[in-house]
Write a protein that holds these residues in place. Structure first.
Motif, PDB file in Angstrom:
ATOM      1  N   ILE A  33      -5.369  -7.455   0.600  1.00 21.89           N
ATOM      2  CA  ILE A  33      -5.074  -6.712   0.731  1.00 21.89           C
ATOM      3  C   ILE A  33      -5.499  -5.575   0.509  1.00 21.89           C
ATOM      4  O   ILE A  33      -5.885  -5.371  -0.426  1.00 21.89           O
ATOM      5  N   CYS A  34      -6.128  -4.460   1.394  1.00 24.90           N
ATOM      6  CA  CYS A  34      -7.191  -3.384   1.637  1.00 24.90           C
ATOM      7  C   CYS A  34      -5.543  -2.234   1.101  1.00 24.90           C
ATOM      8  O   CYS A  34      -5.270  -1.710   2.271  1.00 24.90           O
ATOM      9  N   ILE A  35      -5.896  -1.491  -0.043  1.00 20.49           N
ATOM     10  CA  ILE A  35      -4.834  -0.453   0.089  1.00 20.49           C
ATOM     11  C   ILE A  35      -5.906   0.818  -0.506  1.00 20.49           C
ATOM     12  O   ILE A  35      -6.253   0.602  -0.621  1.00 20.49           O
TER      13      ILE A  35
ATOM     14  N   ARG B  75      -3.789  -5.925   5.527  1.00 19.46           N
ATOM     15  CA  ARG B  75      -4.010  -7.386   5.297  1.00 19.46           C
ATOM     16  C   ARG B  75      -4.911  -8.162   5.631  1.00 19.46           C
ATOM     17  O   ARG B  75      -4.894  -8.485   7.338  1.00 19.46           O
TER      18      ARG B  75
ATOM     19  N   CYS C 265      -0.421  -4.277   8.701  1.00 16.03           N
ATOM     20  CA  CYS C 265      -0.737  -2.910   8.000  1.00 16.03           C
ATOM     21  C   CYS C 265       0.506  -2.000   8.397  1.00 16.03           C
ATOM     22  O   CYS C 265       1.748  -2.835   8.675  1.00 16.03           O
TER      23      CYS C 265
ATOM     24  N   HIS D  84       3.906  -1.921  -0.141  1.00 17.93           N
ATOM     25  CA  HIS D  84       3.274  -2.993   1.031  1.00 17.93           C
ATOM     26  C   HIS D  84       3.298  -3.569   0.670  1.00 17.93           C
ATOM     27  O   HIS D  84       3.234  -4.374   1.413  1.00 17.93           O
ATOM     28  N   THR D  85       3.152  -4.529  -0.498  1.00 18.87           N
ATOM     29  CA  THR D  85       2.926  -5.858  -1.056  1.00 18.87           C
ATOM     30  C   THR D  85       4.607  -6.705  -0.410  1.00 18.87           C
ATOM     31  O   THR D  85       4.014  -8.265  -0.017  1.00 18.87           O
TER      32      THR D  85
ATOM     33  N   ASN E 276       0.285   7.000   2.097  1.00 20.25           N
ATOM     34  CA  ASN E 276      -0.604   5.544   1.920  1.00 20.25           C
ATOM     35  C   ASN E 276      -0.927   4.731   3.265  1.00 20.25           C
ATOM     36  O   ASN E 276      -0.122   4.800   4.073  1.00 20.25           O
TER      37      ASN E 276
ATOM     38  N   THR F 161       1.840   0.179  -4.508  1.00 22.92           N
ATOM     39  CA  THR F 161       1.689  -1.161  -4.198  1.00 22.92           C
ATOM     40  C   THR F 161       2.162  -2.097  -4.240  1.00 22.92           C
ATOM     41  O   THR F 161       2.551  -3.025  -3.485  1.00 22.92           O
TER      42      THR F 161
ATOM     43  N   SER G  92      -2.444   0.227   4.033  1.00 20.13           N
ATOM     44  CA  SER G  92      -2.851  -0.803   3.438  1.00 20.13           C
ATOM     45  C   SER G  92      -2.738  -1.564   4.665  1.00 20.13           C
ATOM     46  O   SER G  92      -2.116  -1.829   5.827  1.00 20.13           O
TER      47      SER G  92
ATOM     48  N   PRO H  60      -4.475   1.708  -7.425  1.00 20.97           N
ATOM     49  CA  PRO H  60      -4.460   1.258  -6.136  1.00 20.97           C
ATOM     50  C   PRO H  60      -3.022   2.586  -6.105  1.00 20.97           C
ATOM     51  O   PRO H  60      -2.356   3.096  -7.430  1.00 20.97           O
TER      52      PRO H  60
ATOM     53  N   ARG I 255     -12.141  -2.639   4.414  1.00 17.03           N
ATOM     54  CA  ARG I 255     -11.994  -1.623   3.614  1.00 17.03           C
ATOM     55  C   ARG I 255     -12.655  -0.191   4.154  1.00 17.03           C
ATOM     56  O   ARG I 255     -11.937   0.842   4.313  1.00 17.03           O
TER      57      ARG I 255
END
Length: 224
Positions: free
Chosen positions: A40-42, A33, A92, A80-81, A29, A77, A31, A73, A7
């Motif tokens: 996942i940090c976003i 992983r 990333c 990203h996921t 944005n 998101t 992110s 988030p 993070r």
């Protein structure tokens, strides 16, 4: 705090995105992983990049459900996921609003390979994702389809997205994309840009991939 180191690095690279003008205001944005947990940090929605700290970064699972975090988030998101679920070779995702790259998305012109350094990490012409409202599952699927196995796409009438195996390489790819777009635009004013031969681009990209695989072995997220 869960995934403190990762993070911290996501916050750091988000600030670097702002400082290098890959994003402005609250645009874009980022992110990353965690390869061990697949969490996942976003970045948060509407974030002030200059003030971002580790505890501002949200941790979500692979479905986008919040695991830990005090903010909402990013609205991207789902993108990203979805991208991370489809691309197990990367960790990333970075969405930018760099000016010259975005201009290519306005005229719907794929970005050609004109620079040795950029061709190495981009690996070929960067395609355009047709315009569609972002923040939806449908848009995520469209981006993933256009991206394929590549490192970058330009979004029609919006911005761009790059992916990479770690934060440092992803950041470098984003700069390579913007540098190429800017230099191509300048070169067009001087004359006719000469693109690199496809076989040379393929060779450069293969050599680059061999190098980053070694980096990944040494440090999966190159966080330092």
């Amino acid at each position: 705090m869960l995934l403190t180191d990762l993070r911290t690095q996501v916050a750091r690279y988000a600030r670097k995105m702002y400082e290098s003008q890959l994003v402005r205001a609250t645009q874009g944005n980022l992110s990353a992983r965690d390869p061990e947990t697949n969490l996942i940090c976003i970045t948060p929605s509407g974030a002030d990049y200059q003030l971002l700290a580790a505890d501002d970064i949200i941790v979500v699972d692979e479905q986008g459900k919040i695991v830990e975090g005090k903010w909402k988030p990013s609205v991207e998101t789902p993108l990203h996921t979805y991208i991370l679920s489809k691309r197990r070779d990367i960790n990333c995702v970075m969405h930018t609003h760099a000016l010259y790259t975005s201009a290519f998305g306005v005229v719907y012109q794929p970005l050609p390979m004109i620079l040795q350094e950029s061709a190495s990490c981009l690996g070929g012409e960067v395609p355009i994702v047709p315009y569609q409202e972002s923040g939806t599952q449908a848009f995520a699927e469209l981006v993933a389809q256009t991206l394929g196995e590549g490192p970058a796409v330009i979004w029609g009438n919006h911005g761009a997205m790059v992916v990479g195996i770690n934060l440092a390489l992803t950041f470098s790819i984003a700069h390579a994309l913007e540098d190429t777009a800017r230099i191509y635009s300048i070169a067009k004013q001087l004359g006719t840009p000469v693109t690199l031969p496809a076989e040379e681009v393929a060779k450069l990209h293969n050599n680059w991939k061999q190098g980053y695989r070694q980096t990944a072995i040494e440090d999966p997220l190159n966080a330092r």
